[in-house]
Design an enzyme around this catalytic site. Structure first.
Site, short mmCIF file in Angstrom:
data_model
loop_
_atom_site.label_atom_id
_atom_site.label_comp_id
_atom_site.label_asym_id
_atom_site.label_seq_id
_atom_site.Cartn_x
_atom_site.Cartn_y
_atom_site.Cartn_z
N GLU A 105 57.65 35.97 -23.23
CA GLU A 105 59.01 35.49 -22.96
C GLU A 105 59.35 35.79 -21.51
OE1 GLU A 105 62.26 33.73 -22.82
OE2 GLU A 105 61.43 33.75 -24.85
N ASP A 132 54.99 33.44 -17.54
CA ASP A 132 54.78 32.14 -18.15
C ASP A 132 53.59 32.19 -19.09
OD1 ASP A 132 54.66 29.42 -18.71
OD2 ASP A 132 53.85 28.86 -16.76
N ASP A 155 61.95 24.24 -26.32
CA ASP A 155 62.94 23.31 -25.77
C ASP A 155 62.53 21.89 -26.15
OD1 ASP A 155 64.55 21.67 -24.12
OD2 ASP A 155 64.78 23.31 -22.68
N LYS A 229 69.16 32.73 -37.39
CA LYS A 229 70.58 32.44 -37.65
C LYS A 229 70.91 31.00 -37.27
CE LYS A 229 72.17 34.29 -33.18
NZ LYS A 229 73.06 35.28 -32.51
#
Length: 250
Positions: A105, A132, A155, A229
């Site tokens: 991350e 990365d 993404d 969540k």
């Protein structure tokens, strides 16, 4: 709904003013595994980072690692690319203490949050890269060392003109393939149907991979993948989530 954070202006240096062993910027050209995002570490995240990074952090400068030396044992090895705030990774590691986990991350608050979770849960089977994922794949992992690679809710780059920026592309999948052992699993998950279709097309045409389900079929969510969540919120709104599990065949 996705647990990915919003992109920001790459000229905004505020997100880079946190302590880090490595720059998160990749050393290779092409599609990056991330978008830099705004946000500063909380005091708790920063303190956890300072206390625990020396023990649990891995650096690009370490070069190609020997997982048996890193973890002190020979165990099933999992890699999660883009773990967000790290809660799912910590839950998986706690539920499977006999397995080892490497998380990647670039978002420092997420790294700090995971390190705090590692401390709170008393975990010993997690290591973390703050660079990365392309560099982790190219510079840090030996071939055929991984039993599973997980890419959860990357993404989606939902605008058609941005689809080329999506992480899951044929070239990326082949580089992952070489780090998986034969029989190892690439597990993808997304809450964007169009991206799920894109993933299925890429994986269906990828040399050396076969669907663990029927051809063209998505997988039920494995029990080991925690429900986030954001996923729960989406389910309440009637949104779908698609899991793809493909194993390396050769």
């Amino acid at each position: 709904m996705s647990d990915q954070k919003e992109p920001h202006d790459l000229n905004d240096e505020s997100a880079l003013k946190q302590p880090a062993i490595d720059s998160p910027m990749t050393t290779r050209r092409g599609v990056r595994s991330f978008v830099l995002r705004q946000g500063r570490m909380t005091e708790g995240q920063k303190k956890a980072y300072e206390r625990s990074w020396p023990k649990f952090g891995l650096s690009r400068e370490n070069g190609v690692i020997d997982p048996r030396q890193v973890f002190g044992r020979d165990a099933m090895l999992n890699l999660e690319i883009g773990f967000g705030m790290g809660r799912s990774l910590a839950e998986m590691a706690e539920a499977a203490p006999e397995q080892d986990f490497i998380g990647v991350e670039v978002h420092l608050p997420g790294v700090g949050a995971l390190l705090k979770d590692i401390e709170d849960r008393g975990l010993e089977n997690v290591r973390v890269y703050n660079i990365d994922a392309n560099d982790v794949i190219d510079l840090c992992l030996p071939d055929a060392c991984l039993d599973q690679v997980m890419v959860f809710f990357p993404d989606p780059w939902h605008k058609k003109r941005h689809h080329k920026r999506r992480l899951v592309q044929p070239e990326f999948v082949q580089r992952i393939r070489h780090k998986l052992r034969v029989g190892g699993i690439l597990h993808l998950a997304t809450d964007w149907e169009n991206y799920a279709e894109h993933m299925m097309e890429v994986m269906g045409e990828s040399e050396g991979f076969a669907n663990t389900q029927e051809q063209g079929a998505y997988s039920p969510r494995p029990e080991y993948r925690p429900v986030t969540k954001f996923e729960k919120r989406g389910e309440n709104l009637g949104h779908g989530v698609w899991d793809l599990l493909f194993h390396r065949t050769n």
